[in-house]
Design a protein around this motif. Structure first.
Motif, PDB file in Angstrom:
ATOM      1  N   ASP A  22       0.801  -1.220   0.000  1.00 28.64           N
ATOM      2  CA  ASP A  22       0.000   0.000   0.000  1.00 28.64           C
ATOM      3  C   ASP A  22       0.840   1.279   0.000  1.00 28.64           C
ATOM      4  OD1 ASP A  22       0.895  -0.478   2.548  1.00 28.64           O
ATOM      5  OD2 ASP A  22      -1.002  -0.004   3.551  1.00 28.64           O
ATOM      6  N   TYR A  23       2.121   1.181  -0.312  1.00 26.59           N
ATOM      7  CA  TYR A  23       2.937   2.393  -0.454  1.00 26.59           C
ATOM      8  C   TYR A  23       4.240   2.082  -1.164  1.00 26.59           C
ATOM      9  CZ  TYR A  23       5.803   0.748   3.499  1.00 26.59           C
ATOM     10  OH  TYR A  23       6.619   0.017   4.318  1.00 26.59           O
ATOM     11  N   LEU A  24       4.873   3.139  -1.656  1.00 25.62           N
ATOM     12  CA  LEU A  24       6.237   3.107  -2.176  1.00 25.62           C
ATOM     13  C   LEU A  24       7.046   4.112  -1.373  1.00 25.62           C
ATOM     14  CD1 LEU A  24       5.498   3.261  -6.030  1.00 25.62           C
ATOM     15  CD2 LEU A  24       5.909   1.209  -4.655  1.00 25.62           C
ATOM     16  N   ALA A  25       8.332   3.856  -1.206  1.00 19.62           N
ATOM     17  CA  ALA A  25       9.167   4.768  -0.432  1.00 19.62           C
ATOM     18  C   ALA A  25      10.544   4.882  -1.059  1.00 19.62           C
ATOM     19  CB  ALA A  25       9.289   4.293   1.020  1.00 19.62           C
ATOM     20  N   ALA A  26      11.167   6.038  -0.864  1.00 23.91           N
ATOM     21  CA  ALA A  26      12.538   6.280  -1.313  1.00 23.91           C
ATOM     22  C   ALA A  26      13.283   6.983  -0.197  1.00 23.91           C
ATOM     23  CB  ALA A  26      12.556   7.126  -2.586  1.00 23.91           C
ATOM     24  N   CYS A  27      14.558   6.627  -0.048  1.00 24.14           N
ATOM     25  CA  CYS A  27      15.371   7.194   1.019  1.00 24.14           C
ATOM     26  C   CYS A  27      16.798   7.344   0.513  1.00 24.14           C
ATOM     27  CB  CYS A  27      15.334   6.269   2.235  1.00 24.14           C
ATOM     28  SG  CYS A  27      16.404   6.764   3.603  1.00 24.14           S
ATOM     29  N   VAL A  28      17.434   8.460   0.809  1.00 20.56           N
ATOM     30  CA  VAL A  28      18.840   8.687   0.455  1.00 20.56           C
ATOM     31  C   VAL A  28      19.613   8.895   1.746  1.00 20.56           C
ATOM     32  CG1 VAL A  28      20.491  10.143  -0.775  1.00 20.56           C
ATOM     33  CG2 VAL A  28      18.223   9.722  -1.754  1.00 20.56           C
ATOM     34  N   VAL A  29      20.703   8.139   1.917  1.00 16.60           N
ATOM     35  CA  VAL A  29      21.573   8.341   3.074  1.00 16.60           C
ATOM     36  C   VAL A  29      22.976   8.652   2.576  1.00 16.60           C
ATOM     37  CG1 VAL A  29      20.221   6.740   4.485  1.00 16.60           C
ATOM     38  CG2 VAL A  29      22.284   5.924   3.348  1.00 16.60           C
ATOM     39  N   LEU A  54       6.730  -0.174 -11.001  1.00 14.75           N
ATOM     40  CA  LEU A  54       8.155   0.122 -11.084  1.00 14.75           C
ATOM     41  C   LEU A  54       8.413   1.468 -11.756  1.00 14.75           C
ATOM     42  CD1 LEU A  54       9.347  -3.480 -11.925  1.00 14.75           C
ATOM     43  CD2 LEU A  54       9.748  -2.228  -9.791  1.00 14.75           C
ATOM     44  N   ALA A  55       7.565   1.874 -12.667  1.00 13.33           N
ATOM     45  CA  ALA A  55       7.698   3.209 -13.259  1.00 13.33           C
ATOM     46  C   ALA A  55       7.452   4.283 -12.210  1.00 13.33           C
ATOM     47  CB  ALA A  55       6.720   3.360 -14.426  1.00 13.33           C
ATOM     48  N   ARG A  56       6.449   4.078 -11.349  1.00 15.72           N
ATOM     49  CA  ARG A  56       6.189   5.036 -10.260  1.00 15.72           C
ATOM     50  C   ARG A  56       7.361   5.060  -9.284  1.00 15.72           C
ATOM     51  NH1 ARG A  56       0.774   3.304 -10.566  1.00 15.72           N
ATOM     52  NH2 ARG A  56       1.033   1.800  -8.876  1.00 15.72           N
ATOM     53  N   LEU A  57       7.924   3.884  -9.030  1.00 12.71           N
ATOM     54  CA  LEU A  57       9.064   3.822  -8.116  1.00 12.71           C
ATOM     55  C   LEU A  57      10.244   4.604  -8.678  1.00 12.71           C
ATOM     56  CD1 LEU A  57       9.996   2.418  -5.431  1.00 12.71           C
ATOM     57  CD2 LEU A  57      11.072   0.703  -6.897  1.00 12.71           C
ATOM     58  N   ALA A  58      10.488   4.486  -9.978  1.00 10.78           N
ATOM     59  CA  ALA A  58      11.577   5.234 -10.608  1.00 10.78           C
ATOM     60  C   ALA A  58      11.321   6.739 -10.537  1.00 10.78           C
ATOM     61  CB  ALA A  58      11.745   4.787 -12.060  1.00 10.78           C
ATOM     62  N   ASP A  59      10.068   7.144 -10.712  1.00 13.57           N
ATOM     63  CA  ASP A  59       9.740   8.576 -10.575  1.00 13.57           C
ATOM     64  C   ASP A  59      10.003   9.056  -9.152  1.00 13.57           C
ATOM     65  OD1 ASP A  59       8.961   8.691 -13.216  1.00 13.57           O
ATOM     66  OD2 ASP A  59       6.815   8.470 -12.782  1.00 13.57           O
ATOM     67  N   LEU A  60       9.667   8.210  -8.169  1.00 13.08           N
ATOM     68  CA  LEU A  60       9.909   8.566  -6.776  1.00 13.08           C
ATOM     69  C   LEU A  60      11.413   8.682  -6.510  1.00 13.08           C
ATOM     70  CD1 LEU A  60       7.943   9.009  -4.360  1.00 13.08           C
ATOM     71  CD2 LEU A  60       8.549   6.700  -3.605  1.00 13.08           C
ATOM     72  N   ALA A  61      12.177   7.780  -7.125  1.00 15.63           N
ATOM     73  CA  ALA A  61      13.637   7.858  -6.999  1.00 15.63           C
ATOM     74  C   ALA A  61      14.154   9.168  -7.579  1.00 15.63           C
ATOM     75  CB  ALA A  61      14.282   6.677  -7.711  1.00 15.63           C
ATOM     76  N   ALA A  82      13.571  -4.222 -15.348  1.00 17.09           N
ATOM     77  CA  ALA A  82      12.537  -3.213 -15.572  1.00 17.09           C
ATOM     78  C   ALA A  82      13.028  -1.823 -15.178  1.00 17.09           C
ATOM     79  CB  ALA A  82      11.275  -3.578 -14.791  1.00 17.09           C
ATOM     80  N   LEU A  83      13.750  -1.723 -14.076  1.00 17.09           N
ATOM     81  CA  LEU A  83      14.250  -0.418 -13.645  1.00 17.09           C
ATOM     82  C   LEU A  83      15.340   0.099 -14.581  1.00 17.09           C
ATOM     83  CD1 LEU A  83      14.339  -0.857  -9.767  1.00 17.09           C
ATOM     84  CD2 LEU A  83      12.667   0.394 -11.142  1.00 17.09           C
ATOM     85  N   ALA A  84      16.043  -0.808 -15.232  1.00 18.47           N
ATOM     86  CA  ALA A  84      17.071  -0.379 -16.196  1.00 18.47           C
ATOM     87  C   ALA A  84      16.463   0.356 -17.384  1.00 18.47           C
ATOM     88  CB  ALA A  84      17.865  -1.581 -16.679  1.00 18.47           C
ATOM     89  N   GLN A  85      15.159   0.140 -17.623  1.00 16.69           N
ATOM     90  CA  GLN A  85      14.473   0.816 -18.731  1.00 16.69           C
ATOM     91  C   GLN A  85      13.987   2.207 -18.347  1.00 16.69           C
ATOM     92  OE1 GLN A  85      14.554  -0.829 -21.661  1.00 16.69           O
ATOM     93  NE2 GLN A  85      15.670  -2.366 -20.465  1.00 16.69           N
ATOM     94  N   GLN A  86      14.108   2.541 -17.061  1.00 16.70           N
ATOM     95  CA  GLN A  86      13.647   3.846 -16.589  1.00 16.70           C
ATOM     96  C   GLN A  86      14.815   4.833 -16.614  1.00 16.70           C
ATOM     97  OE1 GLN A  86      10.444   4.452 -15.853  1.00 16.70           O
ATOM     98  NE2 GLN A  86       9.967   2.312 -16.340  1.00 16.70           N
ATOM     99  N   PRO A  87      14.651   5.992 -17.251  1.00 14.94           N
ATOM    100  CA  PRO A  87      15.770   6.942 -17.373  1.00 14.94           C
ATOM    101  C   PRO A  87      16.411   7.313 -16.039  1.00 14.94           C
ATOM    102  CG  PRO A  87      13.941   7.605 -18.777  1.00 14.94           C
ATOM    103  CD  PRO A  87      13.437   6.469 -17.947  1.00 14.94           C
ATOM    104  N   THR A  88      15.616   7.419 -14.998  1.00 18.59           N
ATOM    105  CA  THR A  88      16.155   7.822 -13.696  1.00 18.59           C
ATOM    106  C   THR A  88      17.194   6.851 -13.172  1.00 18.59           C
ATOM    107  OG1 THR A  88      14.016   8.808 -13.164  1.00 18.59           O
ATOM    108  CG2 THR A  88      15.526   8.461 -11.337  1.00 18.59           C
ATOM    109  N   LEU A  89      17.017   5.559 -13.449  1.00 17.79           N
ATOM    110  CA  LEU A  89      17.863   4.518 -12.868  1.00 17.79           C
ATOM    111  C   LEU A  89      18.637   3.726 -13.914  1.00 17.79           C
ATOM    112  CD1 LEU A  89      15.315   3.219 -10.195  1.00 17.79           C
ATOM    113  CD2 LEU A  89      17.292   4.688  -9.793  1.00 17.79           C
ATOM    114  N   ALA A  90      18.672   4.218 -15.146  1.00 16.75           N
ATOM    115  CA  ALA A  90      19.262   3.444 -16.242  1.00 16.75           C
ATOM    116  C   ALA A  90      20.737   3.135 -16.019  1.00 16.75           C
ATOM    117  CB  ALA A  90      19.075   4.191 -17.557  1.00 16.75           C
ATOM    118  N   ASP A  91      21.471   4.017 -15.391  1.00 18.56           N
ATOM    119  CA  ASP A  91      22.911   3.830 -15.212  1.00 18.56           C
ATOM    120  C   ASP A  91      23.290   3.552 -13.759  1.00 18.56           C
ATOM    121  OD1 ASP A  91      23.470   4.359 -17.947  1.00 18.56           O
ATOM    122  OD2 ASP A  91      23.234   6.500 -17.549  1.00 18.56           O
ATOM    123  N   VAL A  92      22.335   3.077 -12.983  1.00 17.73           N
ATOM    124  CA  VAL A  92      22.557   2.871 -11.551  1.00 17.73           C
ATOM    125  C   VAL A  92      22.662   1.370 -11.262  1.00 17.73           C
ATOM    126  CG1 VAL A  92      21.611   3.229  -9.238  1.00 17.73           C
ATOM    127  CG2 VAL A  92      21.287   4.968 -11.009  1.00 17.73           C
TER     128      VAL A  92
END
Length: 423
Positions: free
Chosen positions: A116-123, A148-155, A202-212
């Protein structure tokens, strides 16, 4: 947030493969001793209660002062360590300059997929949370690619936050409530309805995470690792219970995550309370999730309403429990009793000293802990002379995303050589 030319090994402690990244292990190469010593120095600084000097590190590691000084200079040049002003002098001699993990060094991105949620965190490298964001919405109606597309946007939102500006992204770890293969394939996430989902691909296809460099692991495992490092030196053997819509467990033995033969240990929510009980999404009947999962508790307490977000229902449950509402207290008592029955079996099998209640159980711990403890005391053979402690998580609902991000920066601390400036 660029990454270095030489990618870092995947998140420490997870044992998972990265989509990009350097394989761990193997015999020491010619440069292996230097790399080992660099990691040793980084770990000494990370574990110190006060900024250690070069002399302190030499004394603790047995390395010569000249060797430590050369290693520290490399790590400072590579923006992995920084010097801090020495403390006021209290005696004769010049006070030594202390060392800390660089606040502007590599950072870790933790991502969590829950029902019921997605989350992102940077440390940052020291483990300080620089940004956290949560998107609350039921993920079950949508296909994995949409989630996964929403998750990449959140990232992308997290990486663009002002508090993250200037940091270098070391990699990402994704926490998923299900069975994760070593290549990051989500074999089964029953509460999401996912089967054989290639999350890294799937995340490799998202521009935000393509090189991560992306690592995927079970959310309870990453939450347990987060709790282990948040309580550094305090707990070494415990079962972390992730209470959400699903229930998972991360098992820490002697300071290390226990995975089992295939890496799929900890499916606490699918241990049976009553074999003839209600049907579970996993296909079995009478599973713990049907008695102590988030949705089961909210229904029993009478606070679940159509269209009411789970977070709001949980706040309502907490208020009612605090005011001694009979239905709320009864729901929590029943859930905690079922949880205690299952955990007693786990403690009898594994002989752990502590149970940590995380996820939604953390804010409900005041009402749940006494009943969990009562069942463990009643059912664990050794409880009379070796009581098991039941505690609330210090990270609460944020444990999985924080633990995921922390695992990335711990990998940098353990294997810093790829991050150093070279001729």
């Amino acid at each position: 947030m660029p990454t270095p030319d030489a990618p870092v090994t995947g998140p420490a402690d997870t044992g998972r493969s990265t989509r990009t990244g350097r394989p761990a292990g193997g015999p020491l190469r010619q440069a292996g001793l230097r790399e080992h010593h660099l990691g040793l120095v980084m770990r000494q600084v990370a574990a110190a209660r006060r900024p250690p000097s070069r002399a302190d590190i030499a004394a603790a590691t047995g390395l010569t002062r000249a060797t430590v000084s050369a290693l520290v200079d490399e790590l400072i040049t590579g923006r992995l360590l920084a010097e801090v002003a020495p403390p006021p002098r209290t005696g004769a001699g010049r006070p030594a300059t202390g060392l800390v993990l660089a606040a502007d060094g590599p950072a870790g991105l933790g991502l969590e997929i829950n029902v019921d949620y997605l989350a992102a965190c940077v440390v940052d490298l020291a483990g300080t949370v620089r940004h956290r964001t949560v998107l609350r919405a039921d993920q079950r109606p949508d296909q994995p690619r949409q989630v996964l597309a929403r998750l990449a946007d959140l990232a992308g939102t997290a990486l663009a936050a002002p508090q993250v500006a200037g940091l270098t992204l070391a990699g990402a770890a994704v926490a998923v409530p299900g069975l994760v293969a070593r290549d990051g394939l989500v074999r089964l996430a029953p509460n999401l309805g996912w089967h054989d989902v290639d999350v890294p691909g799937a995340l490799a296809q998202q521009p935000t995470l393509a090189d991560v460099a992306v690592v995927v692991d079970n959310e309870a495992n990453l939450a347990a690792l987060g709790e282990l490092h948040a309580r550094a030196g305090e707990l070494t053997d415990f079962v972390y219970v992730s209470g959400e819509i699903g229930i998972g467990a991360g098992i820490i033995i002697d300071g290390h995550l226990f995975r089992g033969a295939r890496g799929w240990s900890g499916e606490l929510g699918h241990m049976a309370v009553r074999p003839d009980g209600p049907a579970c999404r996993c296909g079995a009947a009478g599973c713990l999730e049907q008695y102590a999962g988030q949705e089961a508790i909210l229904r029993a307490a009478g606070v679940a309403r159509a269209g009411l977000p789970a977070a709001a229902a949980l706040r309502r449950l907490t208020r009612r429990a605090g005011s001694a509402d009979v239905a709320a207290r009864s729901a929590l008592d029943s859930a905690a009793t079922a949880l205690g029955v299952v955990l007693a079996g786990v403690v009898n099998l594994l002989d752990v000293q502590t149970v940590v209640l995380g996820g939604i159980y953390a804010p409900l711990a005041d009402w749940m802990v006494p009943h969990v403890e009562a069942e463990i005391t009643r059912r664990v053979l050794t409880a009379a002379w070796s009581p098991v402690a039941v505690r609330a998580s210090v990270l609460g609902a944020e444990a999985a995303a924080t633990g995921a991000a922390g695992s990335v920066v711990r990998a940098v601390r353990d294997h810093p050589a790829p991050w150093l400036v070279r001729p």
